[in-house]
Scaffold this active site. Structure first.
Site, PDB file in Angstrom:
ATOM      1  N   GLY D 148       0.837  -1.185   0.000  1.00  0.00           N
ATOM      2  CA  GLY D 148       0.000   0.000   0.000  1.00  0.00           C
ATOM      3  C   GLY D 148       0.872   1.235   0.000  1.00  0.00           C
ATOM      4  CB  CYS D 149       0.545   4.569  -1.577  1.00  0.00           C
ATOM      5  SG  CYS D 149      -1.184   4.926  -1.231  1.00  0.00           S
ATOM      6  CG  ASN D 150      -1.636   5.636   3.205  1.00  0.00           C
ATOM      7  OD1 ASN D 150      -1.372   6.812   3.173  1.00  0.00           O
ATOM      8  ND2 ASN D 150      -2.789   5.159   2.746  1.00  0.00           N
ATOM      9  CB  THR D 153       4.574   6.782   3.257  1.00  0.00           C
ATOM     10  OG1 THR D 153       3.994   6.754   1.952  1.00  0.00           O
ATOM     11  CG2 THR D 153       5.156   8.154   3.532  1.00  0.00           C
TER      12      THR D 153
END
EC number: 1.2.1.38
Lengths: 342, 342, 342, 342
Positions: D148-150, D153
């Site tokens: 997932g992009c979150n 990060t």
């Protein structure tokens, strides 16, 4: 009867916001506008969006006849209000929108603003301007010190909780998202459109932001012992608005109940139903503050999110709210402007 | 005494803008709000920015008791107002914000909107709602047809010039920059933030935009002969505002003088000093229209730029202005809200 | 073998864009970067987005050993390139991104830039840098004068039409929508985020924009007689991009055919199918120019819309394209970067 | 030799980002593009910014001859990759950009996505796609599950700290600011420009966001015991980018040292000098992740801020990075594109 106001430092965004609000205020009239560098210009040259108003031209502060003025809004750069207040007639009431009188202890002023306090003898007269919590003192005050815009946003979220025993006072983390107008109209490279658009970045990180002086003062006073919060603002590409996400250790439902009770009768502070979070876009252009509370899958965690318009409820709207009280007017007079969306 | 208004189709942006304006209107009270698909919801669920207001919940149109209503604002999708008007009590005055009654000739309505006019017998009663030019008829009207937002912006720039002999009626080019709220709250891929942000693009190019029907009607009427303008709107990443750059053949100083004279006594239309151009940001949130005129190094060329807030002066503010007249109230009542900047 | 480039004035946006492009250019290496006021700083301090690159630190121009340099990109403020060129070794090729050598006639330079030309003896060597139209001369040139970004956008739309007989050369109106990065990184109040966000406004209105000097020169040269266009730029709240809407008198299909033919073999200029208009968001971050053509319901009217990224195809991308030719490299080398969307 | 890739679900933003990156990738060629609802359309109709590329038209997945494909990028909605993988030839390598294979335990997939896992027998083959930490396994994998992009990060900020003993694992608070493209191109009212512009608001609050499944899995695995973080994303009006502010209990200098050491040799992850915070605008359009660390006036507090481009490093760039490894290519091939600023 109309009361007469002067706005000192009227060429900045908070000055323009004062004029915007007072434009439809039924009782306060703008009698003088000052801005040293732009003295001589018509106000519409500086802020063309207000060209429909009949306003006095900008003058230098010394040109104002303060004997004809009931109330002064000082929207001056830091350090300029302190020497000024003593020179104004006793009959003039003053709302200072800057930081000059926010900190009760001149040593704290020196610490956070790097300047010796120029009027320590006047400081004790100043009432801290968070209206909802200093209402009675503001009514009788000659000098009210408007709060910082971040300071207002976070205090609305936390003040009712500080003395409540509901949260851990030693573990309060506030992450703020800040619209750019809080930086004012002065020229800085990082405030150019091309630098701020499409960007988010923190600043004043690590406990360096000046509004911490206000938090320290107010929360410690409420708690009866030193309280320090962790506080990080982030610039977001939005004109107006601050949204504070406050991470607390405490039971969310109890926190929600305490906040709901605290603001039940407040016209400008709204607590949303439990579990809902507020949005910056829902308060822009208004004097409202929206607060939301939610828990977490991790028990004992609470998130309180508070949002307001930094130029209005965080500064100029608050100033008018205080002015209304100081002048014996209804507190909400001229301030029931609805937020503008979209 | 307070007059009672119903807003039909209150779940769109123009509905919310009507509520925002009426929130501080001293004489008009919102007595009913309808939105078929969202009937049953509280208004704050649909528009949380208005949660401070005590408003009736959204209902289906049929549930409204129109006998208790003085004025209806119709903010319905195209085609729904025509069959409705005949069903409302005669005592109810109507301001239609849509296109259903803008075009006097039902054949033109069919041409531009692709629908047969459902109430051609009522059409003759409708007054075109560009207040500044139809004021007297609006005062006595039961039914006022609000103008298109583009149509308003361009007409403020051009109407005083059409019959003046100052410009070439066969060579009028209008290039518009349009904020996105004009597209409403309905779901379209090209209206997603990620599609509109950082973009500018023309649309409805080549003479296909529906507001051309209004231009044809009004300008031809004024000129006493057919007039067609060239008109291209462009979407810009702004929430509110239309800025129309109108390229004319004529002498700029004379054009400026004619516009200045035409709007000298208008409370909402401001002509800037010659050579200055208006900015969209200076009218947002207000009922004002700012107009600027400049010449060119090429003699005989004039640029007239006009800007207004599409949701306010271009739609809901105009509607309230018309409602004021229809209800015998001062025309500016509730509408002197200052633009919000920044 | 790698060729060595110096970028003078590397602390502005066009400098950073040159570095961005050259970062993945297989044949050109950045050997020196100058910026007088920021000399001594690492490039990542000035542009942290490029911190992954190994780059020389910023130095003062005098510190550069030009004997080791193959090509210089001058991204200096107006007036500084003219005196510089004569001081560089003959072996160094120069692409000037500023205005110093764009105008063939020093009198025109004085007229539009208010400065006496400091190197009129060098001016005749300069080739105008609109690659697609000066390709052969650029290949052999020592000094290429990059075009203005507006000048590039409009010329792509119009050059193939000027000598074609297809349009009326005395009635060309160009309405531009301009992203803010064209104004550079210098501090101006009207370039602050809070001033530009949510705004659209015209500027340099009435035939005063300096790029008119280029239009006059180029279009008159093509036409064999004086041609003047009407040209109004408007600032839009977008970082990158210019979209030019060109209103012409002529048959749209013929115009479309002429443009399609003119750019059939061009790698960077794309003509859309008839009736489609381009969008600024579709070229950002790239060296492409998209052009659309449509007619109007009024016969004899043509709208040509052209869009490109002002920092890339309008300035630094164009500069690299020219450098490729001057250095004997394939013209598209390093420039096939796809636009970034959304 | 060129390797052939198919992109399934190519009509979304991550699909377009894959195409953008592969456009200049020297070794991977796009051989097939699928999108069920838009099958039959040319890719330039769906994403006009890529019209300069020669690309296969969109087809239905069934029309692809996978025997000619070396690698498949699955950018499909949740739940569609699981049944697909088993149907692809064994020779085809797969990078899944969705959530279907991210969670090792099918029960966790059911818990967070509300769907029974359709291919539990394949799940054990899937390697979690956070390249920097699963590099060796990815090299040999047939199936890689992009993060997932979150999740990416925050993991870049925290993974080197989880097993280090430097921070309190039971008190990790992550406040995210999220650009809107993470929500994809599907139609949602709250994703309209007019709703998101000028707004910031939290969502999926209180521990409900699906990416928590990834955090729980990865952090617990690293720690050797259950770890749960508190995580609140906030939508900001930015197209691309996630900025995660991670509030930790631990010594900031030690944290900074640990992160600096961990990423010393990484080409895409950059740790800034102590006390500096990263900005979202400095990684947009690139595969870089910037991390900053600062302390606080309250001792024992650490703020780690991490930012990346959700479409690139958070999704499609990461996918290409993994594909490079799976195909035996240099890891950075095609990915050294510089961020685009401004």
């Amino acid at each position: 009867m109309t009361l007469k106001a002067a706005i000192l430092g009227a060429s900045g965004y908070t000055g323009a916001e004062l004029v915007r609000i007072l434009a439809t205020h039924p009782r306060i009239e703008i009698a003088a506008l000052s801005a040293d560098r732009k003295a001589g210009q018509g106000y519409a040259e500086v802020f063309p969006h207000l060209r429909h108003l009949k306003l006095p031209a900008l003058v230098r502060m010394e040109e104002i006849d303060f004997s004809a003025i009931d109330l002064v809004f000082c929207a001056l750069p830091h350090g300029l209000s302190q020497p000024l207040v003593g020179q104004l007639p006793e009959s003039v009431k003053i709302v200072d929108l800057g930081a000059d009188f926010r900190l009760r202890d001149p040593a704290e002023y020196l610490k956070w603003y790097g300047l010796d306090h120029a009027a320590p003898e006047i400081q004790p007269q100043a009432v801290y301007g968070l209206t909802e919590f200093y209402r009675d003192q503001i009514r009788g005050a000659r000098l009210v010190a408007g709060t910082g815009c971040n300071a207002a946003t976070v205090q609305f979220a936390l003040r009712p909780l500080i003395g409540s025993g509901l949260i851990d006072l030693d573990d309060i983390i506030c992450d703020l998202k800040n619209g750019v107008s809080g930086a004012g109209r002065s020229l800085k490279e990082n405030m150019l459109f091309a630098e701020r658009s499409e960007d988010v970045a923190g600043y004043s990180q690590g406990g360096k932001h000046r509004h911490l002086g206000e938090f320290d003062q107010e929360f410690s006073l409420l708690a009866g012992r030193p309280v320090q919060i962790q506080f990080t603002p982030h610039l977001v590409p939005v004109n107006r608005g601050i949204l504070a996400s406050c991470y607390l250790k405490g039971e969310a439902q109890a926190v929600h109940a305490a906040l709901t009770a605290a603001y039940a009768d407040e016209p400008f502070v709204v607590v949303l139903p439990f579990g809902q979070l507020p949005a910056m876009a829902h308060v822009q252009g208004s004097n409202f503050c929206h607060i939301g509370v939610t828990g977490d899958r991790i028990s004992g965690r609470t998130l309180v999110v508070s949002t307001l318009d930094n130029l209005c409820k965080g500064s100029s709207g608050q100033a008018v709210q205080n002015a209304n009280l100081m002048l014996g007017l209804p507190e909400t007079e001229g301030l029931m402007l609805a937020p503008i969306f979209p």
